[in-house]
Enzyme design. Sequence first.
Site, PDB file in Angstrom:
ATOM      1  N   CYS A   2      36.742  44.920  39.271  1.00  0.00           N
ATOM      2  CA  CYS A   2      36.281  43.940  38.301  1.00  0.00           C
ATOM      3  C   CYS A   2      35.517  44.650  37.193  1.00  0.00           C
ATOM      4  O   CYS A   2      35.161  45.820  37.308  1.00  0.00           O
ATOM      5  CB  CYS A   2      35.382  42.901  38.958  1.00  0.00           C
ATOM      6  SG  CYS A   2      36.161  41.975  40.302  1.00  0.00           S
ATOM      7  N   GLY A  31      40.413  43.627  35.300  1.00  0.00           N
ATOM      8  CA  GLY A  31      40.670  42.391  36.014  1.00  0.00           C
ATOM      9  C   GLY A  31      41.307  41.349  35.124  1.00  0.00           C
ATOM     10  O   GLY A  31      40.832  41.113  34.013  1.00  0.00           O
ATOM     11  N   GLY A 106      32.923  45.329  43.236  1.00  0.00           N
ATOM     12  CA  GLY A 106      32.880  46.108  44.468  1.00  0.00           C
ATOM     13  C   GLY A 106      33.241  45.271  45.675  1.00  0.00           C
ATOM     14  O   GLY A 106      33.871  44.210  45.564  1.00  0.00           O
ATOM     15  N   TYR A 274      43.007  56.061  37.628  1.00  0.00           N
ATOM     16  CA  TYR A 274      43.747  54.885  37.200  1.00  0.00           C
ATOM     17  C   TYR A 274      42.927  53.834  36.473  1.00  0.00           C
ATOM     18  O   TYR A 274      43.302  53.394  35.389  1.00  0.00           O
ATOM     19  CB  TYR A 274      44.414  54.239  38.419  1.00  0.00           C
ATOM     20  CG  TYR A 274      45.138  52.937  38.134  1.00  0.00           C
ATOM     21  CD1 TYR A 274      46.410  52.943  37.560  1.00  0.00           C
ATOM     22  CD2 TYR A 274      44.556  51.713  38.428  1.00  0.00           C
ATOM     23  CE1 TYR A 274      47.080  51.758  37.283  1.00  0.00           C
ATOM     24  CE2 TYR A 274      45.222  50.518  38.157  1.00  0.00           C
ATOM     25  CZ  TYR A 274      46.481  50.545  37.593  1.00  0.00           C
ATOM     26  OH  TYR A 274      47.133  49.372  37.319  1.00  0.00           O
TER      27      TYR A 274
END
Length: 523
Positions: A2, A31, A106, A274
Amino acid sequence: MCGIIALILANRQGVAAAELFEGLSLLQHRGQDAAGIVTCGQRGRLYQCKANGMVRDVFDAQQLVQLVGSLGVGHVRYPTAGSSSHSEAQPFYVNSPYGIVFAHNGNLVNAHELRQFLDKEAHRHVNTDSDSELLLNIFANNLQQTGKIRINEEDIFTAIEQLYQTCHGGYACVAMIAGYGIVGFRDPNGIRPIVYGRRRASHAALPDHAPDGPSDMAYDYMFASESVALDALGFTDVVDVRPGEAVIITRAGIHKRQLVTDRVFAPCIFEYVYFARPDTILDGVSVYNARLAMGEALADQIVRVLGPENDIDVVIPVPDTSRVSALQLSYKLRLPYREGFIKNRYIGRTFIMPGQTMRRKNVRRKLNAMAMEFAGKNVLLVDDSIVRGTTSQEIVQMARDVGAKKVYFASAAPAIRYANVYGIDMPSPHELVAYNRNEREIAEAIGADHVIFQALPDLVAACNRFNPALKQFDTSVFDGHYVAGDVSAEYLRMLDSTRNDDEKMKRDASAPETIGLHNHFGK
């Protein structure tokens, strides 16, 4: 994964919502499931807008105008745990004590125990399956134990220190306490990222007779998941929140304290592979430079595996994340670099799309192969990583469909064989293409002539060469070593049973929408 953001303006009459919106747009890659903003106006009144969808779809000009206030919190979400129902869009809010708004990136590994504690001992209502709401309620419960009508910085530091003792996992959090200020903190191992910076205030603070009193701030302050959001909005002096550190920013100034000192600092290495944008700097490491170094190391690995006299004709990246690594790889191998796939930028990241069928369809919608770059050639495709193998398989087949003779596939990351428990919604290990497979079997599974993976020591070296103080990273998806030491076999079995695609689709299909939580409160 997120994206989180929080902003406090020096000018009490300033409007935070527009810049929170811009900041969330810059974090959209983190996100695409939901987005939300909560702001705080005069005398602590809160205003909210959140819903499923992209940032541009959730907010329009009329909604932003209604988000009144000079401080606020924002969030972009993809589901790590629970469903993707509207009720789990963040930020979350509790009115007791003090009115707290909370956003989190997380995952907690002891969510079950925390939920039982909040129910049976703290007697706090939890409305969703999100562990973000658990963190909020633990924080709120700790503050409530003070019994004070008004709290101070010492109370907040104590509440966060107690949270560190009870909440296990990887997390970066921002909170807003109505009429007071904003707070940012990070898990004791620093697994998930959060930075903050300041900007010279554009307007003078209000005089002493202002409705809410004077402001002592000469600067605006912002927290964000990545430095790129701060850079674009003119914030400077950007620093990372340290692992186990809490930072409190009010109009009286900035206060920070190291609350945990006995943990190893181990940021998630997959951020550099990434998730993070290449123009971001995390924990002193330029993501762009790290990806260049990954490309150099991967070039050496290709020579070791295929030999210096290989038959590769051209290097083609899988857009977008692997471009930097692929370009440096081609330079080192002295091979031509070509853009063989043209990307439709209006399709979301397939990694975070639910369901194999949806991911498979969107690969073809997202990428189009140019025959002139493939026909009659032995191509080396370079991607940042291989997860389920669905995308890789489709891409390899696309290359063959337009005439490639051989298709080699190189990954800038090692083979992913283990569950991620710290905030990346990796599939069940059984759904990972590398699970219980060697390189030859993975190549067969995705239809490539050969698969080459980055060696883990080379990946680590590619990142810490730019900040030697980073002695360790969370590399659990590659080696199964969980740096926080808080993951049991029982937890991994539970994760395995809930993260597979079939279970996710069942949950999302059956999840009821919660009524009445999505309007602007404070109207």
